[in-house]
Design an enzyme around this catalytic site. Structure first.
Site, PDB file in Angstrom:
ATOM      1  N   ASP A   1       5.764   4.585   5.072  1.00 39.76           N
ATOM      2  CA  ASP A   1       6.570   3.612   5.820  1.00 39.76           C
ATOM      3  C   ASP A   1       6.554   2.231   5.160  1.00 39.76           C
ATOM      4  OD1 ASP A   1       3.805   3.537   6.714  1.00 39.76           O
ATOM      5  OD2 ASP A   1       4.440   2.188   8.317  1.00 39.76           O
ATOM      6  N   HIS A   2       6.018   2.165   3.934  1.00 41.57           N
ATOM      7  CA  HIS A   2       6.067   0.926   3.150  1.00 41.57           C
ATOM      8  C   HIS A   2       6.725   1.144   1.788  1.00 41.57           C
ATOM      9  CE1 HIS A   2       3.533  -1.266   6.080  1.00 41.57           C
ATOM     10  NE2 HIS A   2       3.223  -0.019   6.377  1.00 41.57           N
TER      11      HIS A   2
ATOM     12  N   HIS B   1      -7.633  -0.259   5.744  1.00 40.78           N
ATOM     13  CA  HIS B   1      -6.566   0.645   6.227  1.00 40.78           C
ATOM     14  C   HIS B   1      -6.359   1.739   5.179  1.00 40.78           C
ATOM     15  CE1 HIS B   1      -2.749   1.706   8.168  1.00 40.78           C
ATOM     16  NE2 HIS B   1      -2.115   1.527   7.027  1.00 40.78           N
TER      17      HIS B   1
ATOM     18  N   HIS C   1       1.396   3.960   1.911  1.00 42.33           N
ATOM     19  CA  HIS C   1       1.957   4.734   3.028  1.00 42.33           C
ATOM     20  C   HIS C   1       3.484   4.795   2.974  1.00 42.33           C
ATOM     21  CE1 HIS C   1      -1.914   4.314   5.632  1.00 42.33           C
ATOM     22  NE2 HIS C   1      -1.947   5.376   4.852  1.00 42.33           N
TER      23      HIS C   1
ATOM     24  N   ASP D   1      -0.452  -3.896   6.721  1.00 44.51           N
ATOM     25  CA  ASP D   1      -1.276  -3.220   7.721  1.00 44.51           C
ATOM     26  C   ASP D   1      -2.751  -3.625   7.629  1.00 44.51           C
ATOM     27  OD1 ASP D   1       1.157  -2.093   8.191  1.00 44.51           O
ATOM     28  OD2 ASP D   1       0.569  -0.042   7.697  1.00 44.51           O
TER      29      ASP D   1
ATOM     30  N   HIS E   1       0.851  -1.205   0.000  1.00 48.62           N
ATOM     31  CA  HIS E   1       0.000   0.000   0.000  1.00 48.62           C
ATOM     32  C   HIS E   1       0.877   1.241   0.000  1.00 48.62           C
ATOM     33  CE1 HIS E   1       0.700  -0.446   4.327  1.00 48.62           C
ATOM     34  NE2 HIS E   1       0.143   0.718   4.577  1.00 48.62           N
TER      35      HIS E   1
ATOM     36  N   HIS F   1       4.186  -4.507  11.035  1.00 53.48           N
ATOM     37  CA  HIS F   1       4.650  -3.733  12.193  1.00 53.48           C
ATOM     38  C   HIS F   1       4.820  -4.591  13.437  1.00 53.48           C
ATOM     39  CE1 HIS F   1       4.153   0.439  10.646  1.00 53.48           C
ATOM     40  NE2 HIS F   1       3.245  -0.123   9.860  1.00 53.48           N
TER      41      HIS F   1
HETATM   42 FE    FE Z   1       2.458   0.887   8.088  1.00 50.74          FE
HETATM   43 ZN    ZN Z   2      -0.002   1.763   6.476  1.00 47.50          ZN
END
Ligand code: FE
Ligand code: ZN
Length: 255
Positions: free
Chosen positions: A60-61, A114, A58, A133, A56, A171
């Protein structure tokens, strides 16, 4: 031969994964939170990166992607629905599409909730699913873009996979997820012993990801909205599972 999968801690609490086919040497990276630890793992293993599977949009990915591709050109695969806000994709996929890593075939599952366009990659031959996530160890991602019923539907798709599927989530939130889970399902002996195990692992700095789907089915409150004990504890006996899930997710948002 099943994929050889390595877990790579990134940023504060993210995980990326390398999935390597020992037969062909092909190697996929699942998500790219930051470049450095992934480049280090590629150097240590000597594996040749062939594919990047993006779950996805975001940061942090995906933020590490450019730095990785600069040294290891690879085919980037992600959701068609998210193509406008993901790094440039070589292959755009939708639910049911097949993704190959060497001789292993994965299936794309839409797990929106999400985010809209969040996908999971299931490799049945390796008994592995990469959920980022969506489904997490003892939890699930916060519902930012979709609706709670949609997240429930997404998790229900994962709940039907074989129990011996290993869940590679995005995570290290398991300890705090466990504290919350105990407020929903306090009489569940499997949950109580799992939380104890998680606490011990974290005290020693050991990752609690991946986990087994059968373990999640027995202890993750977000997969247990149908459970009579959970419903009774919430005062929602006989309610439909989507409403119970919505209540559980709402409580987690305020936990
Ligand atoms: Fe994340
Ligand atoms: Zn995420």
């Amino acid at each position: 031969m099943p994929l050889d999968i390595r877990t790579i801690p990134c940023l504060d609490d993210n995980y990326a994964f390398l999935a390597h086919d020992p037969e062909t040497g092909d190697t996929a990276l699942i998500d790219a939170p930051e470049a450095e630890p992934i480049l280090t793992m590629l150097a240590e293993t000597g594996w040749k990166l062939t594919d990047v599977l993006v779950t996805h949009h975001h940061y942090d990915h995906v933020d590490g992607l450019a730095g990785i591709l600069a040294q290891h050109p690879a085919r980037v695969i992600g959701a068609e629905a998210d193509a406008h806000r993901l790094p440039e994709l070589d292959v755009q996929v939708t639910e049911g599409d097949k993704v190959t890593v060497g001789s292993e075939t994965g299936v794309v599952i839409d797990v929106s909730g999400h985010t809209i366009g969040h996908i999971a990659f299931h490799f049945p031959g390796s008994k592995a699913i990469f959920t980022a996530d969506s489904l997490m160890a003892l939890g699930c991602g916060r519902v930012f873009e979709g609706t709670k019923p949609q997240m429930h539907d997404s998790l229900q798709k994962l709940a039907t996979l074989p129990g011996d599927t290993v869940v590679y989530s995005g995570h290290e939130y398991t300890a705090s997820n466990g504290k919350f889970a105990l407020t929903i399902d306090p009489g569940n002996p499997d949950l109580i012993s799992r939380v104890r195990e998680v606490t011990e692992k974290r005290a020693s700095g050991i990752p609690t990801v991946p986990s087994l789907l059968s373990e999640e089915l027995a202890t993750n409150p977000f997969l247990r909205a149908h459970d009579p004990a959970v419903q009774a504890h919430l005062g929602m006996e006989g309610a439909n599972a989507t409403d119970v899930f919505t209540e559980i997710r709402t409580r987690k948002d305020n936990f």
